[in-house]
Design a protein around this motif. Sequence first.
Motif, short mmCIF file in Angstrom:
data_model
loop_
_atom_site.label_atom_id
_atom_site.label_comp_id
_atom_site.label_asym_id
_atom_site.label_seq_id
_atom_site.Cartn_x
_atom_site.Cartn_y
_atom_site.Cartn_z
N VAL A 1 12.44 3.74 0.65
CA VAL A 1 11.77 4.79 0.56
C VAL A 1 10.37 4.82 0.85
O VAL A 1 9.58 3.72 0.29
CB VAL A 1 11.93 5.69 -0.74
N GLU A 2 9.68 5.66 1.22
CA GLU A 2 8.29 5.48 1.46
C GLU A 2 7.33 6.84 0.77
O GLU A 2 7.78 7.79 0.69
CB GLU A 2 7.71 5.42 2.96
N ALA A 3 6.25 6.37 0.45
CA ALA A 3 5.29 7.41 -0.16
C ALA A 3 3.96 7.06 0.51
O ALA A 3 3.44 6.10 0.61
CB ALA A 3 5.03 7.14 -1.84
N ILE A 4 3.34 8.18 0.61
CA ILE A 4 2.08 8.38 1.13
C ILE A 4 0.87 8.48 0.45
O ILE A 4 1.12 9.41 -0.33
CB ILE A 4 1.86 9.33 2.47
N ILE B 1 0.47 3.19 2.70
CA ILE B 1 1.76 3.85 2.79
C ILE B 1 2.43 2.87 1.83
O ILE B 1 2.16 1.60 1.66
CB ILE B 1 2.34 3.66 4.01
N GLU B 2 3.33 3.14 0.74
CA GLU B 2 3.97 2.28 -0.14
C GLU B 2 5.44 2.30 0.14
O GLU B 2 5.95 3.58 0.16
CB GLU B 2 3.66 2.71 -1.56
N HIS C 1 3.01 -2.54 0.71
CA HIS C 1 1.95 -1.57 0.88
C HIS C 1 1.58 -1.95 2.42
O HIS C 1 1.57 -2.99 2.92
CB HIS C 1 0.57 -1.84 0.01
N LEU C 2 1.25 -0.74 2.90
CA LEU C 2 1.01 -0.90 4.63
C LEU C 2 -0.41 -0.30 4.68
O LEU C 2 -0.66 0.94 4.18
CB LEU C 2 2.03 -0.10 5.32
N MET C 3 -1.36 -1.00 5.11
CA MET C 3 -2.73 -0.53 5.35
C MET C 3 -3.22 -1.07 6.90
O MET C 3 -2.72 -2.14 7.17
CB MET C 3 -3.69 -0.88 4.37
N ALA C 4 -4.10 -0.26 7.38
CA ALA C 4 -4.64 -0.85 8.57
C ALA C 4 -5.45 0.55 9.13
O ALA C 4 -5.19 1.47 8.98
CB ALA C 4 -3.64 -1.17 9.59
#
Length: 145
Positions: free
Chosen positions: A127-130, A137-138, A87-90
């Motif tokens: 692959v990414e999912a928003i 972002i996953e 997971h990407l968060m900021a």
Amino acid sequence: MAQKKESLSVSQLDELHTAGAGYDVLRYISLPEILGKESNTLLYFMGRNLARKLDIKAIEDIYYIFDKLGWGNLELIKEKRKELVFHLMADAVVQRLNASFETEFRLEAGFLAEAIQMINERECECVEAINHKIHQIEFTVIYTE
């Protein structure tokens, strides 16, 4: 005569200083216009190429690079035999998702795929999912061999 490939150490990223707006203008406005319909594919491979230029030895290096490049805080959430889920968060991710121009995370996906491939020595894709509701972002890194 071919040039010798030289890796940059992850610590050399400390020499970079930017406010970020210039990067965003280039990334989300100029590059897609120049790259055209193939923009997402080319950005993915640009990310993979960038990872090859850095001396990445451990997953902590990837976390550091994401943070240092202003991409956000990356966290490994799930580890399975054939895939890894991050997971990407900021605040930067929230701002990008709320921007009036279209944003994507293909560069980051390509970078993550190549970095994981370098560390684990297994071919993979990402692959990414928003998730717009929670501004997250996953990334799913899938081993292909």
